[in-house]
Motif scaffolding. Structure first.
Motif, short mmCIF file in Angstrom:
data_model
loop_
_atom_site.label_atom_id
_atom_site.label_comp_id
_atom_site.label_asym_id
_atom_site.label_seq_id
_atom_site.Cartn_x
_atom_site.Cartn_y
_atom_site.Cartn_z
N ASP A 109 0.80 -1.22 0.00
CA ASP A 109 0.00 0.00 0.00
C ASP A 109 0.84 1.27 0.00
N LEU A 110 2.15 1.15 -0.12
CA LEU A 110 3.02 2.33 -0.05
C LEU A 110 3.55 2.74 -1.42
N ASP A 111 3.46 4.03 -1.69
CA ASP A 111 4.11 4.62 -2.86
C ASP A 111 5.48 5.13 -2.47
N PHE A 112 5.65 5.39 -1.19
CA PHE A 112 6.93 5.76 -0.61
C PHE A 112 6.90 5.41 0.87
N LEU A 113 8.08 5.18 1.42
CA LEU A 113 8.22 4.95 2.85
C LEU A 113 8.65 6.25 3.49
N GLY A 114 7.91 6.70 4.46
CA GLY A 114 8.26 7.94 5.16
C GLY A 114 8.20 7.73 6.66
N TRP A 115 9.12 8.38 7.38
CA TRP A 115 9.10 8.29 8.84
C TRP A 115 9.77 9.51 9.45
N ARG A 116 9.40 9.77 10.70
CA ARG A 116 10.01 10.84 11.49
C ARG A 116 11.08 10.22 12.37
N ASP A 117 12.13 10.99 12.65
CA ASP A 117 13.21 10.53 13.51
C ASP A 117 12.75 10.66 14.95
N PRO A 118 12.68 9.55 15.71
CA PRO A 118 12.20 9.64 17.10
C PRO A 118 13.12 10.45 18.01
N GLN A 119 14.41 10.53 17.69
CA GLN A 119 15.34 11.32 18.51
C GLN A 119 15.37 12.79 18.12
N ALA A 120 14.92 13.11 16.93
CA ALA A 120 14.93 14.49 16.44
C ALA A 120 13.63 14.74 15.66
N PRO A 121 12.56 15.16 16.33
CA PRO A 121 11.24 15.29 15.71
C PRO A 121 11.19 16.23 14.51
N ASP A 122 12.18 17.13 14.37
CA ASP A 122 12.17 18.02 13.21
C ASP A 122 12.79 17.36 11.97
N ARG A 123 13.25 16.13 12.10
CA ARG A 123 13.83 15.41 10.96
C ARG A 123 12.88 14.32 10.48
N ALA A 124 12.81 14.21 9.18
CA ALA A 124 11.98 13.17 8.56
C ALA A 124 12.74 12.62 7.36
N TYR A 125 12.32 11.44 6.95
CA TYR A 125 12.99 10.77 5.83
C TYR A 125 11.94 10.16 4.92
N LEU A 126 12.27 10.09 3.66
CA LEU A 126 11.34 9.61 2.66
C LEU A 126 12.13 8.77 1.66
N VAL A 127 11.64 7.56 1.36
CA VAL A 127 12.29 6.67 0.39
C VAL A 127 11.25 6.26 -0.64
N THR A 128 11.61 6.38 -1.90
CA THR A 128 10.73 5.98 -2.99
C THR A 128 11.54 5.18 -4.00
N ALA A 129 10.88 4.54 -4.91
CA ALA A 129 11.58 3.78 -5.96
C ALA A 129 11.42 4.51 -7.28
N ARG A 130 12.52 4.85 -7.91
CA ARG A 130 12.52 5.49 -9.23
C ARG A 130 13.58 4.84 -10.09
N ASP A 131 13.23 4.58 -11.34
CA ASP A 131 14.14 3.92 -12.28
C ASP A 131 14.64 2.59 -11.70
N ASP A 132 13.73 1.85 -11.09
CA ASP A 132 14.01 0.53 -10.51
C ASP A 132 15.07 0.53 -9.41
N ARG A 133 15.24 1.65 -8.75
CA ARG A 133 16.15 1.68 -7.61
C ARG A 133 15.61 2.67 -6.57
N PRO A 134 15.93 2.42 -5.31
CA PRO A 134 15.42 3.31 -4.27
C PRO A 134 16.14 4.66 -4.28
N ARG A 135 15.38 5.71 -3.99
CA ARG A 135 15.91 7.06 -3.83
C ARG A 135 15.37 7.57 -2.51
N ALA A 136 16.23 8.15 -1.70
CA ALA A 136 15.82 8.61 -0.38
C ALA A 136 16.19 10.07 -0.17
N LEU A 137 15.37 10.76 0.60
CA LEU A 137 15.58 12.17 0.92
C LEU A 137 15.58 12.37 2.43
#
Length: 165
Positions: A37-65
């Motif tokens: 059910d995911l188009d991307f995986l996203g989560w917040r950093d539990p140690q730093a609430p102002d940080r978040a991360y996002l991973v998606t698949a593009r061109d058959d490989r994962p890309r993360a921000l």
């Protein structure tokens, strides 16, 4: 989205150093995520609430921000719309800012987007998570078309982060 391992996630970051990617907090419950059910995986950093991360698949490989969010108190009472999935929330949308990849990011250039604070856009679009009354506007699009729109909006944001010119 296909399930990803911690190592695949860490090596997929495009806008931070390998050392930063190695130190960031990756969810421990990767096996329990609703990958189908995911188009991307996203989560917040539990140690730093102002940080978040996002991973998606593009061109058959994962890309993360790596993202930084605004936790301004004024957002808690205003109704805002996510730029990716078009879900509206009261206090549930954050401005997420990503440092650009490459030299532009080294100079401090960044790009921002308003995203659901819990990064659960995929679940809101599919109706698997409820954001409350009036959160989803009445549309004539099918769920598949809404998913395609969300993916296109995410692709546009990723393109801005990775643009070299």
């Amino acid at each position: 989205m296909k399930p990803l391992t911690e190592q695949e996630i860490r090596s997929a970051f495009v806008n931070c150093t390998k050392g930063e990617a190695k130190r960031l907090s990756v969810p421990r419950d990767l096996a329990d995520r609703p990958w189908d059910d995911l188009d991307f995986l996203g989560w917040r950093d539990p140690q730093a609430p102002d940080r978040a991360y996002l991973v998606t698949a593009r061109d058959d490989r994962p890309r993360a921000l790596a993202l930084r969010s605004s936790n301004a108190a004024s957002w808690q009472t205003r109704r805002s719309m996510c730029s990716l999935c078009l879900t509206t929330h009261t206090g549930g949308v954050s401005l997420m800012v990503a440092t650009r990849a490459g030299r532009r990011g080294q100079r401090g250039d960044s790009v921002g987007v308003y995203i659901c604070s819990d990064l659960a856009c995929s679940l809101y679009v599919r109706g698997k998570k409820d954001a409350g009354i009036g959160a989803r506007l009445q549309e004539s699009l099918t769920v598949e078309e809404k998913i395609q729109r969300t993916v296109a909006n995410l692709d546009a944001f990723l393109a801005k982060v990775t643009a070299t010119a």
